[in-house]
Write a protein that holds these residues in place. Structure first.
Motif, mmCIF file in Angstrom:
data_model
loop_
_atom_site.group_PDB
_atom_site.id
_atom_site.type_symbol
_atom_site.label_atom_id
_atom_site.label_comp_id
_atom_site.label_asym_id
_atom_site.label_seq_id
_atom_site.Cartn_x
_atom_site.Cartn_y
_atom_site.Cartn_z
ATOM 1 N N TYR A 201 -5.879 8.221 0.559
ATOM 2 C CA TYR A 201 -4.416 8.114 0.593
ATOM 3 C C TYR A 201 -3.782 7.957 -0.780
ATOM 4 O O TYR A 201 -2.607 8.270 -0.960
ATOM 5 N N ARG A 202 -4.564 7.501 -1.774
ATOM 6 C CA ARG A 202 -3.948 7.330 -3.095
ATOM 7 C C ARG A 202 -4.117 8.559 -3.981
ATOM 8 O O ARG A 202 -3.832 8.528 -5.160
ATOM 9 N N LYS A 203 -4.610 9.651 -3.378
ATOM 10 C CA LYS A 203 -4.710 10.900 -4.138
ATOM 11 C C LYS A 203 -3.645 11.866 -3.642
ATOM 12 O O LYS A 203 -3.293 11.845 -2.452
ATOM 13 N N VAL A 204 -3.214 12.748 -4.523
ATOM 14 C CA VAL A 204 -2.287 13.804 -4.105
ATOM 15 C C VAL A 204 -3.032 14.696 -3.108
ATOM 16 O O VAL A 204 -4.212 14.992 -3.295
ATOM 17 N N LEU A 205 -2.365 15.074 -2.055
ATOM 18 C CA LEU A 205 -2.989 15.935 -1.043
ATOM 19 C C LEU A 205 -2.351 17.317 -1.138
ATOM 20 O O LEU A 205 -1.127 17.455 -0.991
ATOM 21 N N ASN A 206 -3.181 18.320 -1.400
ATOM 22 C CA ASN A 206 -2.648 19.677 -1.568
ATOM 23 C C ASN A 206 -2.816 20.462 -0.270
ATOM 24 O O ASN A 206 -3.929 20.746 0.152
ATOM 25 N N PHE A 207 -1.699 20.808 0.345
ATOM 26 C CA PHE A 207 -1.761 21.581 1.587
ATOM 27 C C PHE A 207 -1.915 23.066 1.277
ATOM 28 O O PHE A 207 -1.096 23.650 0.572
ATOM 29 N N THR A 208 -2.991 23.667 1.823
ATOM 30 C CA THR A 208 -3.140 25.131 1.781
ATOM 31 C C THR A 208 -3.762 25.526 3.125
ATOM 32 O O THR A 208 -4.359 24.681 3.807
ATOM 33 N N PHE A 209 -3.658 26.794 3.476
ATOM 34 C CA PHE A 209 -4.267 27.206 4.743
ATOM 35 C C PHE A 209 -5.796 27.217 4.640
ATOM 36 O O PHE A 209 -6.478 26.997 5.626
ATOM 37 N N GLU A 210 -6.321 27.427 3.418
ATOM 38 C CA GLU A 210 -7.785 27.357 3.232
ATOM 39 C C GLU A 210 -8.259 25.925 3.494
ATOM 40 O O GLU A 210 -9.302 25.715 4.114
ATOM 41 N N ALA A 211 -7.475 24.947 3.024
ATOM 42 C CA ALA A 211 -7.860 23.546 3.234
ATOM 43 C C ALA A 211 -7.849 23.221 4.730
ATOM 44 O O ALA A 211 -8.675 22.447 5.218
ATOM 45 N N LEU A 212 -6.922 23.842 5.465
ATOM 46 C CA LEU A 212 -6.904 23.636 6.922
ATOM 47 C C LEU A 212 -8.163 24.201 7.556
ATOM 48 O O LEU A 212 -8.729 23.602 8.475
ATOM 49 N N ASP A 213 -8.604 25.373 7.073
ATOM 50 C CA ASP A 213 -9.839 25.972 7.603
ATOM 51 C C ASP A 213 -11.032 25.048 7.351
ATOM 52 O O ASP A 213 -11.910 24.902 8.200
ATOM 53 N N GLN A 214 -11.048 24.434 6.171
ATOM 54 C CA GLN A 214 -12.150 23.495 5.873
ATOM 55 C C GLN A 214 -12.104 22.288 6.819
ATOM 56 O O GLN A 214 -13.134 21.825 7.289
ATOM 57 N N ALA A 215 -10.881 21.832 7.088
ATOM 58 C CA ALA A 215 -10.742 20.695 8.013
ATOM 59 C C ALA A 215 -11.227 21.099 9.401
ATOM 60 O O ALA A 215 -11.877 20.317 10.102
ATOM 61 N N ALA A 216 -10.923 22.359 9.793
ATOM 62 C CA ALA A 216 -11.357 22.840 11.117
ATOM 63 C C ALA A 216 -12.880 22.870 11.191
ATOM 64 O O ALA A 216 -13.480 22.473 12.198
ATOM 65 N N ALA A 217 -13.508 23.320 10.100
ATOM 66 C CA ALA A 217 -14.977 23.400 10.089
ATOM 67 C C ALA A 217 -15.577 21.994 10.159
ATOM 68 O O ALA A 217 -16.566 21.767 10.868
ATOM 69 N N ALA A 218 -14.965 21.051 9.452
ATOM 70 C CA ALA A 218 -15.458 19.666 9.465
ATOM 71 C C ALA A 218 -15.322 19.077 10.875
ATOM 72 O O ALA A 218 -16.242 18.439 11.390
ATOM 73 N N LEU A 219 -14.185 19.342 11.480
ATOM 74 C CA LEU A 219 -13.961 18.809 12.828
ATOM 75 C C LEU A 219 -14.941 19.424 13.825
ATOM 76 O O LEU A 219 -15.434 18.756 14.737
ATOM 77 N N LYS A 220 -15.235 20.709 13.620
ATOM 78 C CA LYS A 220 -16.133 21.407 14.550
ATOM 79 C C LYS A 220 -17.534 20.765 14.531
ATOM 80 O O LYS A 220 -18.209 20.737 15.560
ATOM 81 N N ARG A 221 -17.926 20.251 13.377
ATOM 82 C CA ARG A 221 -19.229 19.566 13.336
ATOM 83 C C ARG A 221 -19.243 18.406 14.328
ATOM 84 O O ARG A 221 -20.256 18.133 14.969
ATOM 85 N N ILE A 222 -18.133 17.720 14.426
ATOM 86 C CA ILE A 222 -18.072 16.560 15.337
ATOM 87 C C ILE A 222 -17.962 17.033 16.786
ATOM 88 O O ILE A 222 -18.675 16.550 17.663
ATOM 89 N N LEU B 264 0.859 -1.193 0.000
ATOM 90 C CA LEU B 264 0.000 0.000 0.000
ATOM 91 C C LEU B 264 0.894 1.242 0.000
ATOM 92 O O LEU B 264 1.743 1.393 0.889
ATOM 93 N N HIS B 265 0.685 2.099 -0.985
ATOM 94 C CA HIS B 265 1.508 3.311 -1.099
ATOM 95 C C HIS B 265 0.636 4.549 -1.086
ATOM 96 O O HIS B 265 -0.352 4.621 -1.826
ATOM 97 N N CYS B 266 1.021 5.530 -0.270
ATOM 98 C CA CYS B 266 0.245 6.775 -0.265
ATOM 99 C C CYS B 266 0.883 7.758 -1.233
ATOM 100 O O CYS B 266 2.098 7.742 -1.457
ATOM 101 N N HIS B 267 0.032 8.591 -1.815
ATOM 102 C CA HIS B 267 0.545 9.600 -2.726
ATOM 103 C C HIS B 267 1.148 10.753 -1.925
ATOM 104 O O HIS B 267 1.029 10.787 -0.703
ATOM 105 N N HIS B 268 1.738 11.677 -2.630
ATOM 106 C CA HIS B 268 2.460 12.739 -1.935
ATOM 107 C C HIS B 268 1.591 13.889 -1.471
ATOM 108 O O HIS B 268 0.528 14.145 -2.025
ATOM 109 N N LEU B 269 2.073 14.556 -0.463
ATOM 110 C CA LEU B 269 1.506 15.836 -0.061
ATOM 111 C C LEU B 269 2.301 16.906 -0.809
ATOM 112 O O LEU B 269 3.541 16.843 -0.856
ATOM 113 N N ILE B 270 1.577 17.846 -1.402
ATOM 114 C CA ILE B 270 2.238 18.979 -2.039
ATOM 115 C C ILE B 270 1.744 20.245 -1.340
ATOM 116 O O ILE B 270 0.780 20.182 -0.560
ATOM 117 N N VAL B 271 2.396 21.364 -1.580
ATOM 118 C CA VAL B 271 2.011 22.611 -0.910
ATOM 119 C C VAL B 271 1.643 23.658 -1.963
ATOM 120 O O VAL B 271 2.425 23.901 -2.888
#
Ligand code: AMP
Ligand code: ZN
Length: 474
Positions: A304-325, A259-266
């Motif tokens: 995990y098999r998709k490229v993950l693009n790190f941006t600060f906007e994406a972090l905000d979306q993750a924060a909003a998703a987590l806040k739902r929980i 099992l191989h994960c794809h890369h994180l890019i910025v």
């Protein structure tokens, strides 16, 4: 049924471990020549999600992650720093373990270091020499890839095609190289001026990078095991070479599922020092005050098999998703629920549980798993508003979210019981300040508590406190 995409076959396969109920996993760990970046942690978080899910599914897991503390890069940089390998790598090993903790990555069962397994590597190299699969040249020892007919099966390179371009038979000393240069690779490197080396029965020298994983996986998991993970950059040459070494030596299949994960890019680009877009965990968590739970949420949310693009906007979306929980958990823990419920929570939980398991069982499809959780939250919230959730049902919902979080590990870990002693001290200090009419001090303490996530309520029965939902990072 659990299915994983196997790099070896190029398709999804049903997952069946070698020993029923038990999964043996090897993951390539860090090369400890610098502080790990968030790309490395994407790989470790993916592996953690995989292992947590396997345990959630009832399997016992045994995980080994190696520490590469001798290779071209560690030697080069230790030498520049004028330090021994051990001295040079120590702070990076420490930083790696601190990062695992920050991101709530469950520790592996073993973290063997390459420098502590030289005799295991020597034994395999000697065996490969005896079998005629390896040969000596100018004090170094190379693996002869023409003696391993299935070389190239994992990465899909065509060794025959390369042979006609006359590159075959050439040797490569460096640990890392491109697909186009599939050549005999170094198992053991002759001593060089100023480099560390070991005196062994195959002669003086030091190991190449690839042999360590063949030796350490066999030492802890045996010659054949279930899952081997890493980032896609590991497929060639590293994992291709691991297969060649292990299968040529043990004459048994090496790994059943790759099992191989794809890369994180910025910001859409490959991380690189020259672009100044390489982030360490400290850069985000210490310097920019990113909540580690939000970062983990971000890292797990893309397949995990998709490229993950790190941006600060994406972090905000993750924060909003987590806040739902976290908001849902807060509601379940703090609302006064009626004694009797509607009986609707049970089926809701059963449905979400099945969808969560099916989602992750489909090659770790985390989006489906999260959708199952969000659907439950949405439906439960409307039942709560209609006063249809009883106290027992609220507890069952809370317990389901906890179970799910055994896999996701994104909820704040802090429980009320654990913080209460420290909190009470501060609350008492604030009471004293209030009695002394020291309003400034009382306000300061209230603010301090708030920053620690504690909300105070002055009620007619005295002070009440509770843990506030986590703030979104900005
Ligand atoms: P290294 O320390 O370079 O040996 O890498 C440790 C692990 O991190 C390996 O499994 C790599 O495949 C993985 N890795 C390295 N760079 C990235 C990246 N940008 N995104 C995801 N994984 C990575
Ligand atoms: Zn490896």
């Amino acid at each position: 049924m659990i299915r994983f995409h196997n790099t070896l076959s190029g398709r999804e396969e049903e997952f069946l471990p070698l020993v029923p109920g038990e999964v043996r996993v090897y993951t390539c760990g860090p090369t400890v020549y610098n502080v790990p970046h968030i790309g490395n942690f994407r790989a470790y978080v993916f592996e953690d999600l995989l292992l947590r899910f396997l345990r959630f599914s009832g399997y016992k897991t045994i995980q080994v992650m190696n520490l590469t503390d001798v290779d071209d890069k560690t030697i080069r940089d230790a030498r520049t720093a004028g330090l021994s390998l051990r001295e040079y790598t120590a702070p990076f090993i420490e930083s790696f373990f601190a990062g695992l903790k920050t991101l709530r990555i469950h520790p592996a069962d073993h973290y063997p270091r390459a420098t502590e397994h030289i005799p295991d590597m020597v034994r395999i190299i000697k065996g490969l020499l005896d079998k005629g699969v390896a040969y000596r040249k100018e004090g170094s020892i190379y693996f002869d890839i023409s003696k391993f007919p299935s070389y190239g099966r994992l990465s899909g390179i065509d060794v025959e095609a390369l042979r006609t371009t006359s590159r075959i038979g050439a040797r490569l000393e460096t640990d890392e190289y491109e697909k186009e240069s599939a050549r005999d690779f170094a198992l053991w490197k002759a001593p060089k001026e100023g480099e560390p080396f070991w005196e062994t029965e195959i002669g003086p020298g030091r190991p190449g990078w690839h042999i360590e994983c063949s030796a350490m996986s066999a030492a802890f998991l045996g010659p054949t095991f279930d899952i081997h993970c890493g980032g896609v950059d590991n497929i060639f040459p590293h994992h291709e070479n691991e297969i060649a070494q292990s299968e040529a030596y043990f004459e048994k299949p090496f790994v059943r599922y790759w099992l191989h994960c794809h890369h994180l890019i910025v910001d859409g680009e490959k991380m690189s020092k020259s672009k100044g877009n390489v982030y360490s965990l400290d850069d985000l968590v210490e310097t920019r005050r990113v909540d580690p739970s939000v970062l983990r949420m971000f890292l797990i949310s893309t397949h995990y098999r998709k490229v993950l693009n790190f941006t600060f906007e994406a972090l905000d979306q993750a924060a909003a998703a987590l806040k739902r929980i976290t908001d849902f958990v807060y509601e379940l823990e703090h609302r006064a629920f009626p004694d009797a419920g509607s009986g609707l929570a049970g089926p809701l939980i059963a449905e979400a549980d099945a969808e969560f398991r099916d989602g992750l069982g489909d090659d770790l499809n985390v989006s489906s798993a999260l959708t199952a959780l969000y659907d439950l939250i949405r439906k439960a919230n409307s039942l709560i508003r209609e006063e249809k959730i009883g106290a027992d049902e609220a507890r069952a919902l809370r317990s389901f979210v906890s179970q799910v979080d055994d896999v996701l590990a994104v909820l704040p870990e802090r429980r009320e019981e654990e913080v209460s002693a420290a909190v009470r001290e501060k609350i008492e200090a604030r009471e004293l300040a209030r009695k002394a009419k020291n309003w400034a001090e009382a306000d300061r303490l209230r603010r301090e508590l708030l920053e620690a996530g504690i909300v105070l309520e002055d009620t007619k029965d005295g002070i009440r406190w509770k843990i506030a939902p986590r703030k979104e990072s900005s």
